[in-house]
Motif scaffolding. Structure first.
Motif, PDB file in Angstrom:
ATOM      1  N   TRP A 197     -11.712  75.239   3.761  1.00  0.00           N
ATOM      2  CA  TRP A 197     -13.065  74.633   3.154  1.00  0.00           C
ATOM      3  C   TRP A 197     -13.410  73.770   4.375  1.00  0.00           C
ATOM      4  N   LYS A 198     -12.610  73.741   5.564  1.00  0.00           N
ATOM      5  CA  LYS A 198     -12.942  72.997   6.666  1.00  0.00           C
ATOM      6  C   LYS A 198     -13.276  71.602   6.356  1.00  0.00           C
ATOM      7  N   ASN A 199     -14.787  71.211   6.909  1.00  0.00           N
ATOM      8  CA  ASN A 199     -15.035  70.012   6.571  1.00  0.00           C
ATOM      9  C   ASN A 199     -15.589  69.446   5.237  1.00  0.00           C
ATOM     10  N   THR A 200     -15.476  70.420   4.297  1.00  0.00           N
ATOM     11  CA  THR A 200     -15.944  70.072   3.004  1.00  0.00           C
ATOM     12  C   THR A 200     -14.926  69.558   2.035  1.00  0.00           C
ATOM     13  N   THR A 209     -10.344  72.759  -7.574  1.00  0.00           N
ATOM     14  CA  THR A 209     -10.819  73.779  -6.905  1.00  0.00           C
ATOM     15  C   THR A 209     -10.140  75.006  -6.122  1.00  0.00           C
ATOM     16  N   ILE A 210      -8.998  74.536  -5.542  1.00  0.00           N
ATOM     17  CA  ILE A 210      -8.363  75.141  -4.772  1.00  0.00           C
ATOM     18  C   ILE A 210      -7.297  76.022  -5.639  1.00  0.00           C
ATOM     19  N   TYR A 234       1.486  77.053  -2.236  1.00  0.00           N
ATOM     20  CA  TYR A 234       1.195  78.459  -2.330  1.00  0.00           C
ATOM     21  C   TYR A 234       2.013  79.033  -1.206  1.00  0.00           C
ATOM     22  N   ARG A 235       2.440  80.221  -1.499  1.00  0.00           N
ATOM     23  CA  ARG A 235       3.274  80.960  -0.332  1.00  0.00           C
ATOM     24  C   ARG A 235       2.918  82.373  -0.392  1.00  0.00           C
ATOM     25  N   GLN A 261      -3.198  71.316   3.283  1.00  0.00           N
ATOM     26  CA  GLN A 261      -3.311  72.433   4.448  1.00  0.00           C
ATOM     27  C   GLN A 261      -4.605  73.355   4.235  1.00  0.00           C
ATOM     28  N   ILE A 262      -4.464  73.958   2.859  1.00  0.00           N
ATOM     29  CA  ILE A 262      -5.375  75.079   2.515  1.00  0.00           C
ATOM     30  C   ILE A 262      -6.914  74.398   2.727  1.00  0.00           C
ATOM     31  N   SER A 263      -7.109  73.140   1.910  1.00  0.00           N
ATOM     32  CA  SER A 263      -8.248  72.407   1.816  1.00  0.00           C
ATOM     33  C   SER A 263      -9.059  72.428   3.508  1.00  0.00           C
TER      34      SER A 263
END
Length: 535
Positions: A65-68, A74-75, A104-105, A59-61
Motif C-alpha cells: 500500500w506504500k504511502n497509504t 484491510t490486509i 503471512y508466509r 511490512q505488507i502495508s
C-alpha cells in the motif's frame, strides 16, 4: 519476458498476469489465466519476494500500500481475496499460510523461469546449471532490493522491526495485535502494552499505544465508555513526558481519539488541531479533524483540511472518501457520485466505502439501485450497522415494513453497544413504552450536556419522541437541535419512512428548507474560493 514459477502457477510480473498450469504433460503446457486485481497481484509479488519468510502486517502495508495508511483488517481481507483467486484453502494452504500473531508466509519458493531453462541442458552439465541458478537468484535479489520498502506510519506508534529489548518487543507485538482489526486482538494489544508499562512505567510509546487501543475498544468494539476515560488519562501521561514534536503530536492524537470516543467533538477537534500544530505533516490527524468538521457542518473548513492531508499523502483513499462526502453535501452531486462509484469498485474491502456509496444512492432517491449495491456489500461480508439500517429502510419502501424488520434486528445484532440501531429495533417493533421513552430522552439530553455533541444523538431523540411518545412537536424540536449541532442530511429526512409521520407538518419542510439554504450558502462560498470540481 520475465516469468516466475510458483508450484503450478506461472507469474509474469511485468505483464501483471498469473496463469495456472492445467496440463503439464502437454507440449508447452496448457495454461489458464487467473483473474487478479492489481492490488492482489502486487500482494502476491511481495509474498513471492519474501518466500518462506513471515511477512508482518506492517511490512505488507508499507510495501504493497506504500504511502497509504490501511488497517490490518484491510490486509486480511485482501489476503482472503488473493486466496480465493488462487483457490487456496486457508485451512490446508498450498500457497499462503497464516502465522498466528505474526503475519503471512508464502510456503514455496518461486523459480525464475526466464533465467533457468533446464530443458537446454542434460544431467551431465551440473556446473552450468548451478551457475545459471546462481545468476537467477542474483537477479531475483537485485529485483527485490530495488523495490520500495520504506515503512509507513500505520498508527500512532511506529512498530519497531528489530526490537532490541523486552519492552520494545512487547510494544511491537502490541502494535501488531492492535492493527489486526479484530476485537479480541485489540484486547490482546491492551494486555501487551500494560506488560510493557509494568517494566517501564514512563515509556511514551507504550502509553500512547495503550491509550489508542483502549479508545478503539470503545469506538469500534462497543466496550464500556470507562475505557475511553482510561485512554484519556494514558494520553495525558504521555503528553507530560519529554519527547520530540512528532511524539507529542501522536500523544495529542491519542488524546483526541479518546475525546472522540467519549463523543466530545469539540474537545477532540481541539486536540487534533494541537496535534497538527506540533507536526504539520501529521496527515492522519488532519483527516480525523476534517471528518469532525464535516460532522459539525463546517464543510469549507473540512474541505480545506482534507486537501492539505491529501497533498501530504496523495494516494489516500480515505481522504478521497471524505472529499466525496463533502462534494455530496455541497450539492456537487455528479462529482460525488463519480468519486463514490470509483472508490466502491477499487476498495471492495473497506467498510466505510461500502456504506457510503449505497447511502448516497439512497439519499438521492434511487431506491432500486441503492438496494442492489447494498446486496453487493452483503456478499462482500461487510458487517456495519448503518448498512443494515439503510437496507432495512429500502426494503420497507420497496416491499413493506414487515419484510424490513429482520434487517433492523441484524443492524442491532452487529452493533450491540450502539444505542441508535437498538432504538430503531425497539420503536419499529413498538417495544418502547412512553415512560421508558421519556427516561431515554432525559438520558440523551444529559449525554449532550456532558459534552457528547454528535448530531445523531438528537436524531435518535426525535425518533423516540415521534414513535414512542407520539409527540410530533417534540420530534421537530429535537431535529432542530440536531441541525444546530451540524446535521445536514436533508435528503434522508425527506425520504426515510421513519420520519413519514412528520410529512404532514409544514414545520418539517421548513426545517428541511433551512438545511438546504445553509448548504447552498456553503456551495456559493466554495465557488468563491475554489474552482468547481471536475467530473
Amino acid at each position: 519476458m520475465r516469468q516466475l514459477e510458483l508450484l503450478d502457477l506461472i507469474v509474469e510480473p511485468d505483464e501483471y498476469k498469473v496463469y495456472r498450469i492445467v496440463n503439464s504433460a502437454a507440449a508447452g503446457s496448457d495454461r489458464q489465466q487467473l483473474d487478479l486485481p492489481k492490488l492482489s497481484f502486487e500482494l502476491l509479488i511481495y509474498l513471492m519476494e519474501h518466500a518462506e519468510k513471515v511477512c508482518t502486517v506492517e511490512q505488507i502495508s508499507a510495501a504493497v500500500w506504500k504511502n497509504t495508511v490501511v488497517s490490518s483488517e484491510t490486509i486480511t481481507q485482501r489476503i482472503t481475496l488473493l486466496r480465493k483467486a488462487l483457490d487456496d484453502d486457508p485451512k490446508q494452504p498450498k500457497y499462503i499460510e497464516s502465522v498466528r500473531g505474526r503475519g503471512y508466509r508464502l510456503l514455496a519458493k518461486p523459480i525464475d523461469k526466464s533465467v533457468v531453462k533446464p530443458t537446454r541442458f542434460s544431467s551431465s552439465t551440473p556446473v552450468v546449471v548451478a551457475v545459471l541458478l546462481l545468476m537467477g537468484l542474483a537477479l531475483v535479489l537485485y529485483w527485490v532490493a530495488g523495490k520500495d520498502t520504506v515503512v509507513s506510519e500505520t498508527s500512532a506508534i511506529n512498530p519497531g522491526n528489530h526490537a532490541s529489548n523486552p519492552v520494545e518487543l512487547l510494544i511491537e507485538r502490541g502494535n501488531y495485535y492492535f492493527n489486526t482489526g479484530q476485537g479480541d486482538n485489540t484486547n490482546r494489544s491492551i494486555e501487551l502494552f500494560n506488560e510493557a508499562l509494568k517494566l517501564e512505567p514512563h515509556n511514551q510509546a507504550a502509553l500512547i499505544g495503550l491509550s489508542i487501543a483502549l479508545s478503539k475498544s470503545v469506538c469500534r468494539y462497543n466496550q464500556p465508555a470507562d475505557r475511553a476515560m482510561e485512554a484519556k488519562q494514558y494520553a495525558m501521561q504521555a503528553l507530560a513526558l519529554e519527547g520530540s514534536s512528532s511524539d507529542k503530536s501522536k500523544a495529542q492524537a491519542a488524546l483526541a481519539y479518546a475525546w472522540d470516543c467519549l463523543g466530545n467533538l469539540d474537545q477532540a477537534l481541539d486536540a487534533y488541531r494541537v496535534s497538527i500544530q506540533l507536526d504539520p505533516k501529521n496527515y492522519a490527524s488532519m483527516g480525523s479533524a476534517a471528518h469532525l468538521l464535516e460532522v459539525k457542518g463546517q464543510l469549507i473548513q473540512a474541505y480545506d483540511l482534507t486537501l492539505k492531508a491529501k497533498q501530504l499523502l496523495p494516494n489516500n483513499h480515505m481522504a478521497d472518501l471524505q472529499l466525496s462526502r463533502i462534494f455530496e453535501l455541497l450539492n456537487f452531486t455528479s462529482k460525488a457520485q463519480l468519486s463514490y462509484q470509483q472508490l466502491f469498485v477499487l476498495y471492495p474491502d473497506n467498510v466505510f466505502i461500502n456504506a457510503a456509496y449505497p447511502r448516497f444512492l439512497y439519499f438521492q432517491g434511487r431506491f432500486t439501485a441503492a438496494k442492489k449495491e447494498i446486496e453487493k456489500v452483503l456478499k462482500r461480508d461487510i458487517k456495519r450497522d448503518e448498512v443494515f439500517v439503510y437496507y432495512a429502510e429500502l426494503v420497507w419502501l420497496l416491499e413493506g415494513k414487515e419484510k424490513s424488520l429482520p434487517w433492523f434486528n441484524t443492524a442491532a445484532e452487529v452493533s450491540s453497544g450502539n444505542t441508535y440501531p437498538n432504538t430503531l429495533v425497539q420503536i419499529v417493533n413498538n417495544q418502547l413504552t412512553a415512560q421508558e421513552a421519556i427516561k431515554r430522552l432525559n438520558a440523551i439530553e444529559a449525554t449532550v450536556a456532558s459534552g457528547d455533541s454528535w448530531p445523531i444523538n438528537y436524531v435518535e431523540a426525535a425518533l423516540i419522541a415521534l414513535w414512542a411518545v407520539k409527540d410530533e412537536q417534540a420530534a421537530l424540536s429535537y431535529l432542530q437541535k440536531a441541525v444546530h449541532l451540524g446535521y445536514l442530511n436533508s435528503e434522508y429526512l425527506a425520504i426515510s419512512p421513519l420520519f413519514a409521520a412528520l410529512k404532514q407538518r409544514p414545520e418539517f419542510y421548513q426545517l428541511i428548507d433551512n438545511i438546504n439554504q445553509r448548504r447552498e450558502k456553503m456551495h456559493q462560498e466554495f465557488l468563491a474560493t475554489y474552482p468547481p470540481p471536475e467530473t
